[in-house]
Design an enzyme around this catalytic site. Sequence first.
Site, PDB file in Angstrom:
ATOM      1  N   GLU A 190       0.852  -1.197   0.000  1.00  0.00           N
ATOM      2  CA  GLU A 190       0.000   0.000   0.000  1.00  0.00           C
ATOM      3  C   GLU A 190       0.885   1.244   0.000  1.00  0.00           C
ATOM      4  OE1 GLU A 190      -3.372   1.007  -0.220  1.00  0.00           O
ATOM      5  OE2 GLU A 190      -2.291   2.915  -0.173  1.00  0.00           O
TER       6      GLU A 190
ATOM      7  N   ARG B 197      -0.140   4.397   0.546  1.00  0.00           N
ATOM      8  CA  ARG B 197      -0.463   5.298   1.666  1.00  0.00           C
ATOM      9  C   ARG B 197       0.192   4.783   2.939  1.00  0.00           C
ATOM     10  NH1 ARG B 197      -5.905   5.644  -0.449  1.00  0.00           N
ATOM     11  NH2 ARG B 197      -6.490   7.838  -0.650  1.00  0.00           N
TER      12      ARG B 197
ATOM     13  N   THR C  89      -1.497   4.659   5.690  1.00  0.00           N
ATOM     14  CA  THR C  89      -2.561   3.946   6.408  1.00  0.00           C
ATOM     15  C   THR C  89      -3.260   2.985   5.451  1.00  0.00           C
ATOM     16  OG1 THR C  89      -4.006   5.805   5.894  1.00  0.00           O
ATOM     17  CG2 THR C  89      -3.080   5.750   8.117  1.00  0.00           C
TER      18      THR C  89
ATOM     19  N   GLY D  22      -7.636   2.182   2.073  1.00  0.00           N
ATOM     20  CA  GLY D  22      -7.900   2.718   0.740  1.00  0.00           C
ATOM     21  C   GLY D  22      -8.735   3.975   0.727  1.00  0.00           C
TER      22      GLY D  22
ATOM     23  N   GLY E  37     -24.562  13.065  -8.907  1.00  0.00           N
ATOM     24  CA  GLY E  37     -24.465  11.646  -8.564  1.00  0.00           C
ATOM     25  C   GLY E  37     -24.384  11.478  -7.058  1.00  0.00           C
ATOM     26  N   VAL E  38     -23.846  10.339  -6.645  1.00  0.00           N
ATOM     27  CA  VAL E  38     -23.834   9.976  -5.225  1.00  0.00           C
ATOM     28  C   VAL E  38     -22.987  10.962  -4.408  1.00  0.00           C
ATOM     29  CG1 VAL E  38     -23.592   8.039  -3.677  1.00  0.00           C
ATOM     30  CG2 VAL E  38     -23.755   7.636  -6.094  1.00  0.00           C
TER      31      VAL E  38
ATOM     32  N   HIS F 167     -43.930  -4.933  14.768  1.00  0.00           N
ATOM     33  CA  HIS F 167     -44.686  -3.678  14.724  1.00  0.00           C
ATOM     34  C   HIS F 167     -44.372  -2.856  15.969  1.00  0.00           C
ATOM     35  CE1 HIS F 167     -47.958  -0.896  14.047  1.00  0.00           C
ATOM     36  NE2 HIS F 167     -48.293  -1.037  15.328  1.00  0.00           N
TER      37      HIS F 167
HETATM   38  P1  FAD Z   1      -9.475   1.728  -3.083  1.00  0.00           P
HETATM   39  O1  FAD Z   1     -10.282   1.844  -1.864  1.00  0.00           O
HETATM   40  O2  FAD Z   1      -9.369   2.925  -3.970  1.00  0.00           O
HETATM   41  O3  FAD Z   1      -8.038   1.256  -2.623  1.00  0.00           O
HETATM   42  C1  FAD Z   1      -6.972   1.137  -3.491  1.00  0.00           C
HETATM   43  C2  FAD Z   1      -5.706   1.354  -2.708  1.00  0.00           C
HETATM   44  O4  FAD Z   1      -4.605   1.029  -3.548  1.00  0.00           O
HETATM   45  C3  FAD Z   1      -5.468   2.790  -2.263  1.00  0.00           C
HETATM   46  O5  FAD Z   1      -5.231   2.835  -0.887  1.00  0.00           O
HETATM   47  C4  FAD Z   1      -4.238   3.237  -3.044  1.00  0.00           C
HETATM   48  O6  FAD Z   1      -3.414   4.107  -2.297  1.00  0.00           O
HETATM   49  C5  FAD Z   1      -3.555   1.917  -3.297  1.00  0.00           C
HETATM   50  N1  FAD Z   1      -2.707   1.888  -4.492  1.00  0.00           N
HETATM   51  C6  FAD Z   1      -3.022   2.257  -5.755  1.00  0.00           C
HETATM   52  N2  FAD Z   1      -2.001   2.024  -6.584  1.00  0.00           N
HETATM   53  C7  FAD Z   1      -1.015   1.503  -5.829  1.00  0.00           C
HETATM   54  C8  FAD Z   1       0.287   1.058  -6.110  1.00  0.00           C
HETATM   55  N3  FAD Z   1       0.783   1.052  -7.359  1.00  0.00           N
HETATM   56  N4  FAD Z   1       1.048   0.592  -5.078  1.00  0.00           N
HETATM   57  C9  FAD Z   1       0.565   0.560  -3.816  1.00  0.00           C
HETATM   58  N5  FAD Z   1      -0.658   0.962  -3.497  1.00  0.00           N
HETATM   59  C10 FAD Z   1      -1.442   1.412  -4.488  1.00  0.00           C
HETATM   60  N6  FAD Z   1     -18.563   3.000  -1.543  1.00  0.00           N
HETATM   61  C11 FAD Z   1     -19.515   2.404  -0.806  1.00  0.00           C
HETATM   62  O7  FAD Z   1     -19.769   1.208  -0.990  1.00  0.00           O
HETATM   63  N7  FAD Z   1     -20.198   3.085   0.157  1.00  0.00           N
HETATM   64  C12 FAD Z   1     -19.979   4.394   0.397  1.00  0.00           C
HETATM   65  O8  FAD Z   1     -20.613   4.980   1.269  1.00  0.00           O
HETATM   66  C13 FAD Z   1     -18.997   5.053  -0.370  1.00  0.00           C
HETATM   67  N8  FAD Z   1     -18.735   6.350  -0.153  1.00  0.00           N
HETATM   68  C14 FAD Z   1     -17.748   6.966  -0.880  1.00  0.00           C
HETATM   69  C15 FAD Z   1     -17.518   8.314  -0.648  1.00  0.00           C
HETATM   70  C16 FAD Z   1     -16.552   8.977  -1.371  1.00  0.00           C
HETATM   71  C17 FAD Z   1     -16.300  10.435  -1.110  1.00  0.00           C
HETATM   72  C18 FAD Z   1     -15.766   8.255  -2.321  1.00  0.00           C
HETATM   73  C19 FAD Z   1     -14.674   8.948  -3.091  1.00  0.00           C
HETATM   74  C20 FAD Z   1     -16.002   6.919  -2.567  1.00  0.00           C
HETATM   75  C21 FAD Z   1     -17.009   6.258  -1.840  1.00  0.00           C
HETATM   76  N9  FAD Z   1     -17.307   4.914  -2.064  1.00  0.00           N
HETATM   77  C22 FAD Z   1     -18.290   4.310  -1.347  1.00  0.00           C
HETATM   78  C23 FAD Z   1     -16.575   4.111  -3.066  1.00  0.00           C
HETATM   79  C24 FAD Z   1     -15.496   3.257  -2.366  1.00  0.00           C
HETATM   80  O9  FAD Z   1     -14.618   4.093  -1.658  1.00  0.00           O
HETATM   81  C25 FAD Z   1     -14.740   2.441  -3.392  1.00  0.00           C
HETATM   82  O10 FAD Z   1     -15.631   1.709  -4.193  1.00  0.00           O
HETATM   83  C26 FAD Z   1     -13.800   1.465  -2.697  1.00  0.00           C
HETATM   84  O11 FAD Z   1     -12.878   2.142  -1.886  1.00  0.00           O
HETATM   85  C27 FAD Z   1     -13.046   0.617  -3.728  1.00  0.00           C
HETATM   86  O12 FAD Z   1     -12.184  -0.248  -3.084  1.00  0.00           O
HETATM   87  P2  FAD Z   1     -10.841  -0.760  -3.785  1.00  0.00           P
HETATM   88  O13 FAD Z   1     -10.180  -1.620  -2.788  1.00  0.00           O
HETATM   89  O14 FAD Z   1     -11.142  -1.287  -5.122  1.00  0.00           O
HETATM   90  O15 FAD Z   1      -9.975   0.556  -4.037  1.00  0.00           O
HETATM   91  P1  NAD Z   2     -21.513   9.218 -10.104  1.00  0.00           P
HETATM   92  O1  NAD Z   2     -21.249   8.391 -11.284  1.00  0.00           O
HETATM   93  O2  NAD Z   2     -22.368   8.717  -9.019  1.00  0.00           O
HETATM   94  O3  NAD Z   2     -22.184  10.599 -10.567  1.00  0.00           O
HETATM   95  C1  NAD Z   2     -21.596  11.446 -11.478  1.00  0.00           C
HETATM   96  C2  NAD Z   2     -22.649  12.365 -12.044  1.00  0.00           C
HETATM   97  O4  NAD Z   2     -22.002  13.365 -12.811  1.00  0.00           O
HETATM   98  C3  NAD Z   2     -23.623  11.645 -12.973  1.00  0.00           C
HETATM   99  O5  NAD Z   2     -24.928  12.025 -12.645  1.00  0.00           O
HETATM  100  C4  NAD Z   2     -23.206  12.128 -14.349  1.00  0.00           C
HETATM  101  O6  NAD Z   2     -24.280  12.172 -15.272  1.00  0.00           O
HETATM  102  C5  NAD Z   2     -22.695  13.523 -14.041  1.00  0.00           C
HETATM  103  N1  NAD Z   2     -21.735  14.063 -14.987  1.00  0.00           N
HETATM  104  C6  NAD Z   2     -20.759  13.399 -15.667  1.00  0.00           C
HETATM  105  N2  NAD Z   2     -20.042  14.277 -16.420  1.00  0.00           N
HETATM  106  C7  NAD Z   2     -20.568  15.507 -16.191  1.00  0.00           C
HETATM  107  C8  NAD Z   2     -20.260  16.820 -16.635  1.00  0.00           C
HETATM  108  N3  NAD Z   2     -19.250  17.036 -17.483  1.00  0.00           N
HETATM  109  N4  NAD Z   2     -20.995  17.849 -16.192  1.00  0.00           N
HETATM  110  C9  NAD Z   2     -22.027  17.638 -15.311  1.00  0.00           C
HETATM  111  N5  NAD Z   2     -22.368  16.423 -14.859  1.00  0.00           N
HETATM  112  C10 NAD Z   2     -21.653  15.378 -15.285  1.00  0.00           C
HETATM  113  O7  NAD Z   2     -20.067   9.663  -9.590  1.00  0.00           O
HETATM  114  P2  NAD Z   2     -19.613  10.340  -8.226  1.00  0.00           P
HETATM  115  O8  NAD Z   2     -20.772  10.957  -7.542  1.00  0.00           O
HETATM  116  O9  NAD Z   2     -18.435  11.176  -8.601  1.00  0.00           O
HETATM  117  O10 NAD Z   2     -19.122   9.094  -7.411  1.00  0.00           O
HETATM  118  C11 NAD Z   2     -18.040   8.286  -7.907  1.00  0.00           C
HETATM  119  C12 NAD Z   2     -18.170   6.860  -7.488  1.00  0.00           C
HETATM  120  O11 NAD Z   2     -18.009   6.720  -6.104  1.00  0.00           O
HETATM  121  C13 NAD Z   2     -19.508   6.271  -7.875  1.00  0.00           C
HETATM  122  O12 NAD Z   2     -19.274   5.207  -8.755  1.00  0.00           O
HETATM  123  C14 NAD Z   2     -20.096   5.753  -6.618  1.00  0.00           C
HETATM  124  O13 NAD Z   2     -20.518   4.441  -6.757  1.00  0.00           O
HETATM  125  C15 NAD Z   2     -18.970   5.833  -5.584  1.00  0.00           C
HETATM  126  N6  NAD Z   2     -19.558   6.394  -4.352  1.00  0.00           N
HETATM  127  C16 NAD Z   2     -20.474   5.646  -3.686  1.00  0.00           C
HETATM  128  C17 NAD Z   2     -21.093   6.155  -2.564  1.00  0.00           C
HETATM  129  C18 NAD Z   2     -22.099   5.325  -1.851  1.00  0.00           C
HETATM  130  O14 NAD Z   2     -22.163   4.136  -2.117  1.00  0.00           O
HETATM  131  N7  NAD Z   2     -22.878   5.891  -0.944  1.00  0.00           N
HETATM  132  C19 NAD Z   2     -20.796   7.422  -2.124  1.00  0.00           C
HETATM  133  C20 NAD Z   2     -19.886   8.174  -2.832  1.00  0.00           C
HETATM  134  C21 NAD Z   2     -19.273   7.633  -3.957  1.00  0.00           C
END
Ligand code: FAD
Ligand code: NAD
Length: 467
Positions: free
Chosen positions: A34, A36, A38, A41, A184-185, A446
């Site tokens: 990793e 980072r 920590t 991810g 989006g989300v 309920h």
């Molecule tokens: P990551 O979590 O991205 O982990 C990949 C790790 O690989 C990172 O720590 C990175 O530093 C490390 N890495 C990359 N390249 C290298 C390398 N070459 N060498 C060493 N280390 C490396 N998903 C949900 O299900 N629920 C949510 O509520 C939710 N909320 C989110 C809110 C936000 C603001 C964001 C941005 C995302 C959210 N997501 C949520 C999405 C979720 O974070 C990701 O889907 C999830 O973290 C993916 O897991 P992963 O293990 O594939 O990758």
């Molecule tokens: P998203 O795909 O949810 O939403 C992106 C939005 O931006 C879409 O509605 C899309 O139509 C719009 N868009 C794309 N290009 C645009 C442009 N040029 N101008 C204006 N609008 C545009 O992506 P996100 O909100 O950035 O989240 C990224 C990923 O992280 C998602 O895949 C989501 O699954 C994950 N995530 C999940 C959670 C959760 O599970 N609660 C929370 C946060 C993020």
Amino acid sequence: MADQYDVVIIGGGPGGYNCAIRAGQLGLKTALVEKRQTLGGTCLNVGCIPSKALLHASELYEEAEKNFKGLGIEIGDLSLNLQQMLAQKDDAVKGLTDGVKFLMKKNKVDVHHGWGSIAGKGKVSVKDEDGKTTELSAKNIVIATGSEVTPLPGVEIDEERVVSSTGALVLKEVPKKLVLIGAGVIGLELGSVWRRLGAEVTVVEYLDRALPTMDGEVSKTAKKLFEKQGMTFLLSRKVTGVEKAKSGLKVSTEAAEGGDEKTLDADVVLVCIGRRPFIEGLGLESVGIEADKRGFIANDHFKTKADGVWVIGDVTHGPMLAHKAEEEGAACAELIAGKAGHVNYDAIPSVVYTNPEIASVGLTEEQLKEQGRKYKTGKFPFMANSRGRTNHQTDGFVKILADAETDEILGGHIIGPNAGELIAELVVAMEFRAASEDIARTCHAHPTLSEAIRQAAMGVEGWTMQM
Ligand code: FAD
Ligand code: NAD
């Protein structure tokens, strides 16, 4: 001589660390790389966890501001201590990332901090912060490098005034005007946080609806409710540039198809138009793997084209969700250990942690229509649910879609209180390939919100009783 492992996983997010735990449990000699300092991810450090900590705190703040009085709770003047709100978020992150470190130890996983890259068949090199390189040798390499923010051409992210989700989690003050690019989300969750704390929030969305991948009826209702809460939506519109002046930002927009230019003022702009796979410096070429145009690495049951190289999580296809990455991580470790690892992609829930929450599993009504499938619908509003009424949480509904002939549940969609917890009932039902009647004939306590699910299931056969 390089350290020898059965499995070396690159990336310590939910995909990578769960793969490592399962591999460790199955007796495989495992290393996790990793970059980072920590583990956890995106999810634990700058994603799910910090965003949910702020959503929880800001929701309570808004409750105290708007609804406590009506419940007979008088608290005098309310004020926001943003520093403390951010600090409790950091505490949650620290507790959980430390927890993952402990789990690595418990499962005998060696953690190497540094940049991991594949250096040919069965070889991973790790370059640490001081530039020191360690060579690891592996029978199996798992790519779990996750994703990064998709940039918007012409809009430079500085993480102070023009931010990605990462910067939006650490704003030093509440912006007066916040413009979100993308409905989006991330936009709706982090937009909700800052709106509750006092920001005026405008959302610019390219498509003609918010939350475009959700069931149409749900996204329509969500937009209405968010508008009622004070968010402004500019749909079918795109941002063409952000100009940084001393006193603020000028956001240029035009209609999605061009023309009709309008400028918005903002203090902070959040770019949230999606995420893209992260494959920088990974050495894919050394084993002949080519990512597709969008950066995704293809897989067949987590196997890449290269012998002994596997891929899981955001960096491969499927929803970019922490629990999807986690499922794939565990299943991939099981396949490596010669067991029958499997992920059911038809039963992966998705939750938006706004107020009300929005949750879904399976197919939307639009997808069923597209597939030409015959289906029946059952719907039940929280307005008619006794617990929703008692708690003054009456917005939203449960919608269940079932096969017209077999009654098998094909999709479940909830917008309403605790939707993120409630959806689990429908996910379990779908895992067991249950019929809607199975839920309709199951006794639910309920008064609970879950009764709304039962009533919606009864609605599939037209015998909803409490409406
Ligand atoms: P990551 O979590 O991205 O982990 C990949 C790790 O690989 C990172 O720590 C990175 O530093 C490390 N890495 C990359 N390249 C290298 C390398 N070459 N060498 C060493 N280390 C490396 N998903 C949900 O299900 N629920 C949510 O509520 C939710 N909320 C989110 C809110 C936000 C603001 C964001 C941005 C995302 C959210 N997501 C949520 C999405 C979720 O974070 C990701 O889907 C999830 O973290 C993916 O897991 P992963 O293990 O594939 O990758
Ligand atoms: P998203 O795909 O949810 O939403 C992106 C939005 O931006 C879409 O509605 C899309 O139509 C719009 N868009 C794309 N290009 C645009 C442009 N040029 N101008 C204006 N609008 C545009 O992506 P996100 O909100 O950035 O989240 C990224 C990923 O992280 C998602 O895949 C989501 O699954 C994950 N995530 C999940 C959670 C959760 O599970 N609660 C929370 C946060 C993020």
